[in-house]
Design an enzyme around this catalytic site. Structure first.
Site, short mmCIF file in Angstrom:
data_model
loop_
_atom_site.label_atom_id
_atom_site.label_comp_id
_atom_site.label_asym_id
_atom_site.label_seq_id
_atom_site.Cartn_x
_atom_site.Cartn_y
_atom_site.Cartn_z
N GLU A 496 15.49 -12.11 6.77
CA GLU A 496 16.92 -11.88 7.01
C GLU A 496 17.43 -13.14 7.67
O GLU A 496 17.40 -13.27 8.89
CB GLU A 496 17.12 -10.63 7.87
CG GLU A 496 18.55 -10.14 7.85
CD GLU A 496 19.48 -10.99 8.67
OE1 GLU A 496 19.99 -12.00 8.13
OE2 GLU A 496 19.69 -10.66 9.84
N GLU A 505 23.20 -20.05 6.99
CA GLU A 505 22.16 -20.19 8.02
C GLU A 505 20.88 -20.74 7.40
O GLU A 505 19.80 -20.62 7.94
CB GLU A 505 21.93 -18.87 8.75
CG GLU A 505 23.13 -18.52 9.65
CD GLU A 505 22.96 -17.23 10.44
OE1 GLU A 505 21.84 -16.68 10.49
OE2 GLU A 505 23.96 -16.76 11.00
#
Ligand SMILES: C[S@@+](CC[C@H](N)C(=O)[O-])C[C@H]1O[C@@H](n2cnc3c(N)ncnc32)[C@H](O)[C@@H]1O
Length: 748
Positions: A496, A505
Site C-alpha cells: 500500500e 508516493e
C-alpha cells in the site's frame, strides 16, 4: 496513503451557529447598543444597524436636488461646483464607539448608487460611502454590509469604490449583499434613493444582449468585484437566500465562494400546519451544507419578528389570562425555529468526521519513501473502516485462485512490502483463515522504528503467533524470502504505497524494484493496478490561501487537500439527471510490469543500452523512463466560471479474481460510492494554477499533464488551455503557464 501528514485530526467541533437579526429600515431610538441588548435578551447573537439616519438621507437628497436645480438654471454645467457632503453631525448617525460593537454589522446606506452611470450620483454616493466607512472604522466596527451594485449600474466603478474602502479601514470587513439570482427579495428601505435623481441622459439603457440575464448574473457581479479587489480576504458575501432556490449549479457556485452571512428574508420562510415559520427541505439542506464549513457563515433573519424595545418601567402585573396569552405567544418564532434546526442537524459522514478541521487545508503530500512516518501517522491511517477490509477480501480471493493453480497443499508465500505497523499482515492472516488456504508470511519495512513495532507485534499478537518473518530493508534491496536456507519466490506481493494521485508516493518505482522476488509464472501483486484521474475546479478559497503566501514556488506544488468549499466546472449527469463531476482518466500503472520493460530499463542504467544510450528525455539515463506518463484530456464547461486548478483522484484494482469478482478502491467522486464508500485514508490532490482562467459558457478545457522522471526523482507538470467555438472554428481564449513541481519532486 495520504490523508494526513500531521497527527490526529482535531476532535469534532461543537457546531456554533451565530444568528442575527436584520431590518431593512431599522430605527434605534435608544442607540444600537441598547437594541443589541434587547435582541440578545430574546436569543439573538448579533444585529445589523444602519450607519446613518433617515435625516442624513434626507439631507443628502435635498443637497442633490438643490444642485440639480442650480444646474438647470446655470449657463454652463461646469460653473456649478459639485455638492460636498459635510461630515456627520450627531443627528446623522446613532452609532457610537462601544465595546459591544463587535456584535454589530453596520449597514452602509442602501440608498446610494456607487456604480451610477450619472457621474453626479456616483460622486455623491462615493462621498457618503467614504464618510460611512471612515466613521464605522472610528467606532470600532469590524463588519460593514453593503448593498451590491444596482442592476444596470457600472460594476467596475462600484468595485473600484469598494477596493478603495478596503484600503481605508484596515480592520473593516466588507460584506456585499447579493441575491443568489435576479434581484433582492427584501425591501429596499424608505426615503429617496439617489438612483431616482440620476439624470436621464446619463442613465444608459442596457444593450439588447445584456437583457439576457442568466442564473449566474449575480455571481458574475461578485466575480468582477473580487477580481478588481484582488481576492481581498476582507471582502465577502452576504448572500440573500430566495424563497425558491435556484438550480444546483448556481447553488454549488455560491457555496464555493466566501459567504460570510446567509440572509433569510421573511419571504424565504413557509408556514407549517400549525402556522409556524419553517424552511423548505431544500433550504434546510443548503443551510446544513454551509453550516458544515470550516468557517461557518452567520445567519441573518431579515425583517422578521421586530426587536421590541424593553420599557424602562416594569409592566403592570398581567392578569392570569394575559399571562397565559404571553406564554403562548413566542416573540421570535423564526429564531426559535433556527435554533431547533441547529439542535437537530443530521450526523456527519465518516470522511467528514475524520477530516474535521482539515477541510480546504493544503498539506504537502507524504513521502513515505524518503521520510520515516511516525507511529501516530500510522495510527490515523489504521482507523480507516474500509481499506483494510478490502485488502483482506482481495488477499482471500487471490489465495483461492492461487491455491487452485499451485495445488491445495503448498503454503502460499505472502509478503507485505512496506508493512508499516503491520495491519495488512493481520489482514493477510485473516484472509488465510477465512479462505482456508495456508500461508507463510513476510513483512518488509524500511522504517527502522516501525520495524521494532513489527517485531514486538510478532511476539505479542496471537494472530501472528511469531510466525511472520520480519525483514528490515528497502524492498528494492530485498533478496526474497528464505525458506530452509533457499531464497524462494513470493506468490502474493501486498503493498500500500498509494498516494492521492495514485503514483505520487512512488509505488511504481518501489514495486518495480521488488518485482524480482515475485514468482514470474503466477505471482500476483495486490494492488494489481492503479490509475490517476482529474477534473477542473473553481476554488476561490484555496486560490486566495496561496495568494496570501510568500514566494512563487507555491504555485508549482500539488497539495493534498480535503476539498470542501469548491465547485466542479465540468459536469455530466447521472441516471437520475443529477449533476455529477466529469472526472477523466490521466494514466494507469499495472503490476507486475512486463519483464522486457524492466530489462530494458536496467540496461539503460549507466547509459549502456544499445540505441538508448542517449539518456532520459528530461535528464538521467532514462532507467525510470518507463514510469513516466503523459495525457491530454478534454472537458466541456457548461456554465461560465473561473478555473483555479485541477482536483486529482485515484482508483485502484486491488484484485480481480478469476471468477470475475473485483475488489477496488476509489477516491474518484464519480465511482467512490460504488467502489469503496466511506473510505477515509486519502484526501484528493490539488494542482493549482497561478493565473485563474475565466471560462465562458460551453468552453472547452484541455489539460496536458506529465509524470516526469530523471531516475533520481519524480515530478508533475501541467498546462491548462481554454477554447471556444466561434463560427465553427476552435479558438483559444486563455492558457496557463507550464507548471512544474520539479524543484519539489519526490525523491526515489
Ligand atoms: C502508506 S504506508 C502503509 C503502511 C501499512 N502497510 C498500512 O497500510 O497501514 C507505506 C509504508 O511503506 C514503507 N515503505 C515505503 N517505501 C518503502 C520501500 N522502498 N521499502 C520498504 N518500505 C517502504 C513506508 O515506510 C511505510 O511504512
Amino acid at each position: 496513503m495520504d490523508s494526513s501528514t500531521t497527527t490526529f485530526p482535531p476532535s469534532e467541533l461543537l457546531e456554533l451557529w451565530f444568528i442575527g437579526q436584520h431590518e431593512t429600515s431599522r430605527a434605534t431610538p435608544n442607540g444600537p447598543s441598547q437594541t443589541l441588548r434587547d435582541a440578545q435578551d430574546v436569543g439573538y447573537d448579533m444585529l445589523t444597524t444602519p450607519i446613518t439616519t433617515a435625516s442624513f438621507q434626507a439631507r443628502v437628497a435635498t443637497q442633490v436636488e438643490e444642485h440639480l436645480q442650480k444646474l438647470s438654471s446655470a449657463t454652463s454645467p461646469d460653473a456649478v461646483p459639485v455638492p460636498l457632503i459635510s461630515p456627520f453631525s450627531p443627528k446623522d448617525t446613532e452609532l457610537t464607539p462601544n465595546d459591544s460593537n463587535s456584535a454589530l454589522v453596520a449597514v452602509s446606506s442602501p440608498w446610494i448608487d456607487l456604480g451610477s452611470t450619472d457621474p453626479l450620483i456616483a460622486n455623491v454616493s462615493l462621498q457618503v460611502f467614504n464618510l460611512e466607512i471612515a466613521y464605522a472604522a472610528f467606532c470600532g466596527i469590524q463588519h460593514v454590509m453593503l448593498h451590491g451594485p444596482l442592476p444596470g449600474s457600472n460594476t467596475v466603478l462600484y468595485a473600484r469604490a469598494v477596493s478603495e474602502a478596503l484600503g481605508m479601514g484596515p480592520y473593516i470587513q466588507l460584506h456585499i449583499l447579493l441575491p443568489m439570482v435576479g434581484e433582492l427579495e427584501q425591501e429596499s428601505g424608505d426615503g429617496t434613493h439617489l438612483a431616482e435623481l440620476a439624470r436621464e441622459q446619463d442613465v444608459s439603457l442596457p444593450e439588447e444582449d445584456d437583457l439576457s440575464e442568466d442564473d449566474f448574473s449575480s455571481w458574475d457581479t461578485w466575480d468582477t468585484l473580487r477580481t478588481v479587489c484582488d481576492y481581498d480576504s476582507r471582502l465577502s458575501i452576504a448572500l440573500e437566500i430566495p424563497r425558491q432556490l435556484p438550480n444546483k449549479q448556481v447553488q454549488s457556485r455560491w457555496y464555493s465562494e466566501p459567504v460570510r452571512s446567509m440572509i433569510f428574508p421573511h419571504t424565504s420562510f413557509l408556514r407549517n400546519a400549525k402556522g409556524f415559520p419553517v424552511l423548505h427541505k431544500s433550504h434546510q439542506q443548503y443551510l446544513t451544507q454551509f453550516m458544515r464549513l470550516r468557517q461557518t457563515p452567520w445567519i441573518l433573519l431579515a425583517d422578521v419578528d421586530p426587536i421590541v424595545p424593553r420599557t424602562e418601567s416594569p409592566a403592570p402585573e398581567p392578569t392570569p389570562a394575559e399571562a397565559a396569552n404571553l406564554v403562548q405567544k413566542d416573540p421570535v418564532p423564526h429564531l426559535r425555529y433556527l435554533r431547533h434546526l441547529q439542535q437537530t442537524q443530521p450526523p456527519r459522514a465518516p470522511i467528514e468526521r475524520f477530516g474535521q478541521g482539515y477541510q480546504d487545508y493544503m498539506q504537502s503530500p507524504l513521502q513515505p519513501l524518503s521520510d520515516n512516518l511516525e507511529s501516530i501517522t500510522y495510527e490515523v491511517f489504521e482507523k480507516d473502516p474500509i481499506k483494510y477490509d478490502w485488502y483482506e477480501r482481495a488477499v482471500a480471493l487471490a489465495l483461492k485462485d492461487l491455491s487452485a493453480k499451485v495445488g491445495g497443499k503448498r503454503e502460499i508465500i505472502v509478503a507485505v512490502v512496506g508493512a508499516g505497523r503491520g495491519p495488512l499482515v493481520s489482514k493477510a492472516l485473516l484472509a488465510s483463515r477465512s479462505s482456508g488456504v495456508k500461508v507463510k508470511c513476510w513483512a518488509v519495512e524500511k522504517n527502522q522504528n516501525a520495524y521494532v513495532h513489527l517485531q514486538r507485534r510478532n511476539v505479542t499478537d496471537r494472530l501472528w503467533d511469531n510466525k511472520v518473518t520480519i525483514v528490515k530493508t528497502d524492498m528494492r534491496a530485498w533478496k526474497g524470502p528464505v525458506v530452509d536456507g533457499n531464497v524462494e519466490k513470493v506468490d502474493i506481493l501486498v503493498s500500500e504505497l498509494l498516494g492521492s494521485f495514485a503514483d505520487n508516493e512512488l509505488s511504481p518505482e518501489c514495486l518495480d524494484g521488488v518485482q524480482h522476488v515475485l514468482n514470474p509464472e503466477h505471482g500476483v501483486n495486490i494492488p494489481q493496478s492503479y490509475s490517476a484521474h482529474m477534473t477542473p475546479i473553481s476554488t476561490p478559497r484555496l486560490y486566495h490561501d496561496l495568494l496570501s503566501r510568500g514566494g512563487t514556488e507555491k504555485w508549482e506544488i500539488p497539495y493534498v487537500v480535503m476539498f470542501q468549499q469548491f465547485d466542479f466546472l465540468s459536469l455530466q449527469h447521472d441516471k437520475d439527471e443529477n449533476p455529477l463531476a466529469d472526472v477523466q482518466d490521466a494514466w494507469v500503472f499495472s503490476h507486475p510490469a512486463p519483464t522486457v520493460i524492466l530489462d530494458q530499463a536496467e540496461a539503460r542504467r549507466g547509459g549502456s543500452a544499445e540505441n538508448g544510450g542517449a539518456g532520459g528525455a528530461v535528464g538521467g539515463d532514462g532507467s525510470n523512463e518507463h514510469n513516466s506518463r503523459s495525457c491530454k484530456v478534454k472537458f466541456t464547461i457548461q456554465n461560465h466560471g473561473v478555473c483555479h486548478g485541477l482536483a486529482g483522484y485515484f482508483e485502484s484494482v486491488l484484485y480481480a479474481s478469476e471468477s470475475g469478482e473485483k475488489v477496488e478502491l476509489s477516491t474518484n467522486p464519480v465511482t467512490m460510492e460504488a467502489k469503496s464508500c466511506d473510505m477515509i485514508s486519502w484526501f484528493p490532490i490539488f494542482f493549482p494554477l497561478k493565473t485563474p482562467i475565466h471560462l465562458p459558457d460551453n468552453a472547452e478545457l484541455e489539460v496536458s499533464m506529465w509524470r516526469q522522471t530523471d531516475d533520481r526523482k519524480v515530478w508533475y507538470e501541467w498546462v491548462v488551455e481554454a477554447f471556444v467555438r466561434l463560427n465553427g472554428r476552435k479558438q483559444r481564449v486563455a492558457m496557463s503557464e507550464l507548471h512544474s513541481s520539479r524543484k519539489n519532486g519526490c525523491l526515489m
